[in-house]
Motif scaffolding. Structure first.
Motif, PDB file in Angstrom:
ATOM      1  N   PHE A 196       0.825  -1.214   0.000  1.00 48.88           N
ATOM      2  CA  PHE A 196       0.000   0.000   0.000  1.00 48.88           C
ATOM      3  C   PHE A 196       0.858   1.262   0.000  1.00 48.88           C
ATOM      4  CE2 PHE A 196      -3.223  -3.032   1.526  1.00 48.88           C
ATOM      5  CZ  PHE A 196      -4.253  -2.703   0.663  1.00 48.88           C
ATOM      6  N   SER A 197       1.949   1.238   0.735  1.00 42.18           N
ATOM      7  CA  SER A 197       2.833   2.413   0.745  1.00 42.18           C
ATOM      8  C   SER A 197       3.413   2.670  -0.633  1.00 42.18           C
ATOM      9  CB  SER A 197       3.965   2.205   1.759  1.00 42.18           C
ATOM     10  OG  SER A 197       3.462   2.123   3.076  1.00 42.18           O
ATOM     11  N   ALA A 198       3.849   1.605  -1.296  1.00 45.32           N
ATOM     12  CA  ALA A 198       4.449   1.761  -2.618  1.00 45.32           C
ATOM     13  C   ALA A 198       3.421   2.186  -3.657  1.00 45.32           C
ATOM     14  CB  ALA A 198       5.122   0.455  -3.042  1.00 45.32           C
ATOM     15  N   LEU A 199       2.199   1.627  -3.569  1.00 44.23           N
ATOM     16  CA  LEU A 199       1.158   1.989  -4.535  1.00 44.23           C
ATOM     17  C   LEU A 199       0.784   3.468  -4.379  1.00 44.23           C
ATOM     18  CD1 LEU A 199      -0.638   0.635  -6.733  1.00 44.23           C
ATOM     19  CD2 LEU A 199      -2.419   0.466  -4.987  1.00 44.23           C
ATOM     20  N   LYS A 200       0.675   3.927  -3.155  1.00 41.32           N
ATOM     21  CA  LYS A 200       0.340   5.340  -2.930  1.00 41.32           C
ATOM     22  C   LYS A 200       1.439   6.266  -3.441  1.00 41.32           C
ATOM     23  CE  LYS A 200      -2.519   4.471   1.173  1.00 41.32           C
ATOM     24  NZ  LYS A 200      -2.600   4.619   2.654  1.00 41.32           N
ATOM     25  N   ALA A 201       2.671   5.785  -3.398  1.00 37.32           N
ATOM     26  CA  ALA A 201       3.800   6.622  -3.818  1.00 37.32           C
ATOM     27  C   ALA A 201       4.064   6.552  -5.313  1.00 37.32           C
ATOM     28  CB  ALA A 201       5.063   6.190  -3.060  1.00 37.32           C
ATOM     29  N   GLN A 202       3.410   5.639  -6.023  1.00 33.76           N
ATOM     30  CA  GLN A 202       3.661   5.469  -7.448  1.00 33.76           C
ATOM     31  C   GLN A 202       3.056   6.625  -8.242  1.00 33.76           C
ATOM     32  OE1 GLN A 202       5.503   3.083  -9.080  1.00 33.76           O
ATOM     33  NE2 GLN A 202       5.140   4.346 -10.892  1.00 33.76           N
ATOM     34  N   PRO A 203       3.858   7.391  -8.977  1.00 29.37           N
ATOM     35  CA  PRO A 203       3.312   8.513  -9.751  1.00 29.37           C
ATOM     36  C   PRO A 203       2.288   8.044 -10.782  1.00 29.37           C
ATOM     37  CG  PRO A 203       5.708   8.643  -9.616  1.00 29.37           C
ATOM     38  CD  PRO A 203       5.324   7.285  -9.095  1.00 29.37           C
ATOM     39  N   GLY A 204       1.376   8.936 -11.126  1.00 28.36           N
ATOM     40  CA  GLY A 204       0.398   8.629 -12.151  1.00 28.36           C
ATOM     41  C   GLY A 204      -0.990   8.330 -11.618  1.00 28.36           C
ATOM     42  N   GLY A 205      -1.198   8.522 -10.317  1.00 23.02           N
ATOM     43  CA  GLY A 205      -2.522   8.337  -9.751  1.00 23.02           C
ATOM     44  C   GLY A 205      -2.814   6.932  -9.268  1.00 23.02           C
ATOM     45  N   TRP A 206      -1.787   6.070  -9.189  1.00 21.27           N
ATOM     46  CA  TRP A 206      -2.018   4.696  -8.763  1.00 21.27           C
ATOM     47  C   TRP A 206      -2.558   4.612  -7.341  1.00 21.27           C
ATOM     48  CZ3 TRP A 206      -1.708   0.444 -11.920  1.00 21.27           C
ATOM     49  CH2 TRP A 206      -1.188   0.686 -13.203  1.00 21.27           C
ATOM     50  N   GLY A 207      -2.211   5.573  -6.511  1.00 24.93           N
ATOM     51  CA  GLY A 207      -2.710   5.583  -5.142  1.00 24.93           C
ATOM     52  C   GLY A 207      -4.213   5.765  -5.043  1.00 24.93           C
ATOM     53  N   ASN A 208      -4.835   6.236  -6.130  1.00 28.52           N
ATOM     54  CA  ASN A 208      -6.291   6.398  -6.125  1.00 28.52           C
ATOM     55  C   ASN A 208      -7.022   5.062  -6.076  1.00 28.52           C
ATOM     56  OD1 ASN A 208      -5.946   9.177  -6.368  1.00 28.52           O
ATOM     57  ND2 ASN A 208      -6.095   9.133  -8.604  1.00 28.52           N
ATOM     58  N   LEU A 209      -6.291   3.968  -6.319  1.00 28.47           N
ATOM     59  CA  LEU A 209      -6.913   2.643  -6.272  1.00 28.47           C
ATOM     60  C   LEU A 209      -7.210   2.194  -4.848  1.00 28.47           C
ATOM     61  CD1 LEU A 209      -4.687   0.797  -8.915  1.00 28.47           C
ATOM     62  CD2 LEU A 209      -6.984   1.752  -9.262  1.00 28.47           C
ATOM     63  N   TYR A 351       0.377  -2.007 -10.307  1.00 30.52           N
ATOM     64  CA  TYR A 351      -0.372  -2.755  -9.294  1.00 30.52           C
ATOM     65  C   TYR A 351       0.128  -4.201  -9.253  1.00 30.52           C
ATOM     66  CZ  TYR A 351      -4.585  -5.356  -7.673  1.00 30.52           C
ATOM     67  OH  TYR A 351      -5.464  -6.227  -7.050  1.00 30.52           O
ATOM     68  N   SER A 352       0.170  -4.859 -10.394  1.00 31.83           N
ATOM     69  CA  SER A 352       0.644  -6.243 -10.457  1.00 31.83           C
ATOM     70  C   SER A 352       2.119  -6.324 -10.088  1.00 31.83           C
ATOM     71  CB  SER A 352       0.402  -6.817 -11.853  1.00 31.83           C
ATOM     72  OG  SER A 352       0.765  -8.171 -11.922  1.00 31.83           O
ATOM     73  N   ARG A 353       2.914  -5.388 -10.571  1.00 29.26           N
ATOM     74  CA  ARG A 353       4.351  -5.377 -10.248  1.00 29.26           C
ATOM     75  C   ARG A 353       4.577  -5.371  -8.743  1.00 29.26           C
ATOM     76  NH1 ARG A 353       7.872  -1.420  -8.704  1.00 29.26           N
ATOM     77  NH2 ARG A 353       6.397   0.279  -9.113  1.00 29.26           N
ATOM     78  N   LEU A 354       3.868  -4.494  -8.053  1.00 29.08           N
ATOM     79  CA  LEU A 354       4.091  -4.336  -6.619  1.00 29.08           C
ATOM     80  C   LEU A 354       3.613  -5.546  -5.824  1.00 29.08           C
ATOM     81  CD1 LEU A 354       3.102  -0.576  -6.303  1.00 29.08           C
ATOM     82  CD2 LEU A 354       5.416  -1.558  -6.187  1.00 29.08           C
ATOM     83  N   ILE A 355       2.604  -6.239  -6.335  1.00 28.92           N
ATOM     84  CA  ILE A 355       2.159  -7.466  -5.676  1.00 28.92           C
ATOM     85  C   ILE A 355       3.217  -8.555  -5.842  1.00 28.92           C
ATOM     86  CG2 ILE A 355       0.461  -9.330  -5.728  1.00 28.92           C
ATOM     87  CD1 ILE A 355      -1.618  -7.204  -6.584  1.00 28.92           C
TER      88      ILE A 355
END
Length: 395
Positions: A196-209, A351-355
């Protein structure tokens, strides 16, 4: 993906989405009518757990639910508007404890929820599944997850899945008749919060998920396909990569060898205008794809539809994997032999990468056809003694 609820016939459609479409049905009854499933609660949480076993009875094709003893109960007729489904919940184990239920010969899902029972309803078309990408879904603020499985005369296939969302952590296992156990889906230490920390920090709006409760506590991250459908992620987020794929194969050939056990079966893709045509070794066009959009890529559907056939479906599955892993530009021979080149492009399914980065064995179902090349979190045994679901720590 639409923000509307999806009516799923928990069976062939579900199995296809999980990459289980090739599960064979064999004639010899090597597997008993039910096998034990142990659910171990190592979550560290104190809320009550509710378990549901929902699916399609393979011997009849009827949809319904199974109780703790593995007895099948068909769904009653639904209505329009949807009517409440019977309470199919099984009381789950307290933290540190376990329960054992029986799995019948089903293709379906085992749901588990924390603190609250899930809301299931029935329409004239069947069961209404939770669709938490819809803000009005009654399960939107409930913490839950599910595993998918098929148990038939050929054994059990059971997987952890993040195709729709990443939420409450869990892993699955199968104990074989000899006593050895195979497992899949376990996160690394710190992997849950790290994701969750990495997804929120990923540029491009990925944290909106990321979805939270009204109190701000994290519930889940939606898959990017659901994010695009709900307007949470830019619908053009994969366009730059898709455009580069299109440009590359306008002047060179993409070779797809979809079956690992049939290395001589190859298809050759070339772009002409808005179409990628695939020919066989004789030069005949066997199928064509229009230029996909991000939603088609993330969902492996629409412009990348994958019918359960022997030509278009296998090619589409391979393309879908290549787009999500961003390997089509770097490797004209698909699928990739290994995972070292996956997700290396800045435009990719983060998303898949971070999982995958946070799985102990690197395997997950980050998108529908993550099983291409066997990178999925799936375990199988032809003569299982017992299956398991472990509710893992939120760490």
């Amino acid at each position: 993906m639409s923000v509307k609820r999806k009516l799923l016939a928990l069976g062939a459609a579900l199995a296809t989405a999980a990459g289980l479409a090739a599960v064979p049905a064999v004639s010899s009854a090597a597997v008993p009518a039910t096998i034990p499933l142990t659910i171990q609660n190592n979550s560290g949480r104190t809320e009550p757990i509710y378990v549901y076993n929902l699916g399609t009875e393979l011997s009849t094709g009827r949809q319904g639910w199974a109780d703790a003893n593995g007895t099948f109960h068909p769904w009653p007729a639904g209505g329009n508007p949807p009517t409440p489904a019977p309470d199919a919940s099984i009381q789950g184990p307290a933290n540190g404890g376990s329960i054992t239920i029986r799995l019948p010969k089903f293709s379906g899902r085992v749901y588990f929820s924390y603190g609250q029972k899930l809301v299931f309803k029935l329409t004239t078309g069947g069961l209404v599944q939770p669709a938490v990408q819809n803000p009005s879904d009654p399960n939107r603020n409930i913490l839950f997850n599910w595993t998918e499985y098929t148990l038939n005369d050929g054994g059990i296939w059971i997987n952890s899945t993040q195709v729709d969302m990443f939420s409450a952590p869990y892993s699955v296992g199968v104990r074989m008749s000899g006593g050895a156990e195979k497992t899949a889906g376990r996160l690394t230490a710190g992997g849950y919060h790290g994701f969750f920390s990495a997804l929120k920090a990923q540029p491009g709006g990925w944290g909106n998920l990321v979805q939270t409760k009204p109190d701000g506590s994290v519930l889940r991250a939606l898959s990017p396909g659901h994010g695009v459908g709900a307007g949470l992620l830019n619908a053009a987020i994969m366009d730059d990569y898709i455009n580069r794929v299109w440009a590359k194969y306008a002047s060179s050939t993409l070779t797809v060898t979809p079956f690992a056990d049939q290395p001589g079966t190859k298809y050759f893709g070339r772009v002409s205008g808005n179409t990628m045509n695939f020919t066989n070794s004789a030069g005949a066009v066997v199928t064509s794809f229009q230029k996909p959009d991000s939603d088609s890529v993330f969902g492996c559907y629409k412009l990348l539809d994958a019918p359960n056939d022997l030509v278009r479906g296998p090619i589409s599955r391979t393309l879908c994997a290549g787009y999500n892993r961003s390997t089509l530009v770097s490797n004209p021979n698909q699928p990739d032999a290994g995972s070292s080149g996956f997700y290396q492009d800045p435009v990719t399914n983060h998303y898949s990468r971070l999982i995958h980065e946070r799985m102990v064995d690197g395997k997950a179902y980050g998108f529908a056809f993550d099983d291409v090349g066997h990178h999925e979190s799936l375990v199988h045994d032809g003569n299982p003694a017992q299956a398991s679901i472990t509710l893992d720590p939120f760490s």
